[in-house]
Design a protein around this motif. Structure first.
Motif, PDB file in Angstrom:
ATOM      1  N   GLN A  61       0.826  -1.185  -0.010  1.00  0.00           N
ATOM      2  CA  GLN A  61      -0.031   0.094  -0.006  1.00  0.00           C
ATOM      3  C   GLN A  61       0.928   1.333   0.004  1.00  0.00           C
ATOM      4  N   PRO A  62       0.227   2.405  -0.616  1.00  0.00           N
ATOM      5  CA  PRO A  62       1.414   3.598  -0.608  1.00  0.00           C
ATOM      6  C   PRO A  62       1.780   4.058   0.691  1.00  0.00           C
ATOM      7  N   LEU A  63       2.947   4.139   0.913  1.00  0.00           N
ATOM      8  CA  LEU A  63       3.416   4.714   2.437  1.00  0.00           C
ATOM      9  C   LEU A  63       4.769   5.457   2.125  1.00  0.00           C
ATOM     10  N   LEU A  64       5.077   6.503   3.102  1.00  0.00           N
ATOM     11  CA  LEU A  64       5.981   7.389   3.070  1.00  0.00           C
ATOM     12  C   LEU A  64       7.064   6.954   4.080  1.00  0.00           C
ATOM     13  N   LEU A  65       8.287   7.013   3.807  1.00  0.00           N
ATOM     14  CA  LEU A  65       9.284   6.772   4.497  1.00  0.00           C
ATOM     15  C   LEU A  65       9.757   7.917   5.189  1.00  0.00           C
ATOM     16  N   ALA A  66       9.438   8.178   6.508  1.00  0.00           N
ATOM     17  CA  ALA A  66       9.507   9.357   7.092  1.00  0.00           C
ATOM     18  C   ALA A  66      10.532   9.366   8.379  1.00  0.00           C
ATOM     19  N   ALA A  67      11.581   8.744   7.952  1.00  0.00           N
ATOM     20  CA  ALA A  67      12.906   8.784   8.975  1.00  0.00           C
ATOM     21  C   ALA A  67      13.455  10.404   8.749  1.00  0.00           C
ATOM     22  N   VAL A 113       2.297   6.168   6.890  1.00  0.00           N
ATOM     23  CA  VAL A 113       3.793   6.782   7.533  1.00  0.00           C
ATOM     24  C   VAL A 113       4.489   6.006   8.492  1.00  0.00           C
ATOM     25  N   LEU A 114       5.789   5.645   7.797  1.00  0.00           N
ATOM     26  CA  LEU A 114       6.346   4.895   8.670  1.00  0.00           C
ATOM     27  C   LEU A 114       7.881   5.539   9.083  1.00  0.00           C
ATOM     28  N   PRO A 115       8.336   5.490  10.158  1.00  0.00           N
ATOM     29  CA  PRO A 115       9.512   6.177  10.749  1.00  0.00           C
ATOM     30  C   PRO A 115      10.786   5.531  10.146  1.00  0.00           C
ATOM     31  N   GLN A 116      10.972   5.045   8.941  1.00  0.00           N
ATOM     32  CA  GLN A 116      12.038   4.374   8.398  1.00  0.00           C
ATOM     33  C   GLN A 116      12.801   5.166   7.338  1.00  0.00           C
TER      34      GLN A 116
END
Length: 287
Positions: A61-67, A113-116
């Motif tokens: 699914q669409p996701l943002l890598l928000a590290a 949104v993932l903190p990666q």
């Protein structure tokens, strides 16, 4: 962010990133990327952040890598050892990720949104030439490779307002991408090998349909474009084009701002989208 002094909205872009070796060899596309970065800065101001959809970063699914910070990922093997010494340590954009999450929700899209972190070569290779200082926050957006061109376009359309807020949206892939053609003769062709007729026909069709604003044909390219399946046995390298196009809007004709080829069949074409696309193409045109 105060955008009152920004000259005009940023265009969104599609860049064919080619082989990782572009980071070392450059050729005409590396030179173009440097020219493009300078032109964007001079005419639209320094981007607040860069959102990149790369063919090499997909998810269910669409996701943002928000590290908070990113490093280059060496997602390839068998290349010149010098490639693995190159770095692109860029800041991330976790606050922007939350902003985009809200935009997507308003458009009815479920965007996680993932903190990666981590930048695949489809991101860091062109960015090293566009913005070599690695001082602009980067936000990778993983797309769903099984979704249709129309769904990718809708994802980009949800991000459209960001261009007026100083956010540069880039789709990174390849206008043609059939790696089996590179070895069809039993060995790797020369970088400047003559273009295969099938590649030339596909690239010409794409440019013409873009100029004509023929969205029905572009969105249904696998049925309408010449040699579509031969140029894209799987279309993950073309789908980022639609995300960038959606961010530019249907009412503005996509502009081919760079036309180049590598190894006879791997396109290095670049496109710009949105109300500033035509002006950008004029600025970048050879004298």
């Amino acid at each position: 962010m105060d955008t009152s002094n920004r000259p005009s909205p940023l265009p969104s872009l599609f860049l064919s990133h080619g082989s990782p070796m572009t980071a070392l060899e450059g050729h005409e596309t590396g030179q173009f990327w440097r020219q493009l970065g300078a032109s964007l800065d001079a005419n639209y101001g320094r981007p607040r952040a860069i959102v990149v959809v790369s063919a090499h970063t997909s998810a269910r699914q669409p996701l943002l890598l928000a590290a908070a910070r990113h490093e280059a990922i060496y997602d390839f093997g068998g290349f010149d050892p010098r490639l693995y010494e190159l770095r692109y340590d860029a800041p991330g954009a976790p606050a922007l990720a939350q902003e985009i999450h809200g935009l997507a929700a308003a458009a009815g899209l479920n965007l996680q949104v993932l903190p990666q972190g981590g930048l695949d070569h489809g991101i860091w290779v062109p960015l090293r030439s566009l913005y070599p200082e690695a001082d602009i926050p980067v936000l990778p957006l993983a797309f769903v490779a099984s979704q249709s061109p129309a769904q990718q376009f809708a994802l980009g359309a949800a991000l459209r307002s960001l261009s007026e807020q100083g956010v540069l949206i880039i789709g990174s892939g390849s206008l043609t991408h059939n790696l089996s053609l590179l070895f069809s003769s039993g060995q790797m062709p020369a970088y400047d090998a003559p273009e295969l007729p099938t590649s030339a026909e596909f690239r010409t069709w794409w440019s013409q349909r873009s100029t004509a604003l023929d969205w029905p044909a572009l969105l249904d390219y696998r049925q309408r474009a010449p040699h579509a399946v031969a140029m894209h046995p799987s279309d993950e390298h073309l789908l980022p084009w639609y995300v960038a196009a959606g961010a530019g809007g249907r009412e503005h004709a996509p502009q081919r701002i760079h036309s180049a080829l590598s190894y006879g069949c791997l396109a290095m074409d670049a496109y710009a989208f949105g109300p500033q696309a035509e002006a950008l193409a004029a600025r970048l045109a050879p004298p």
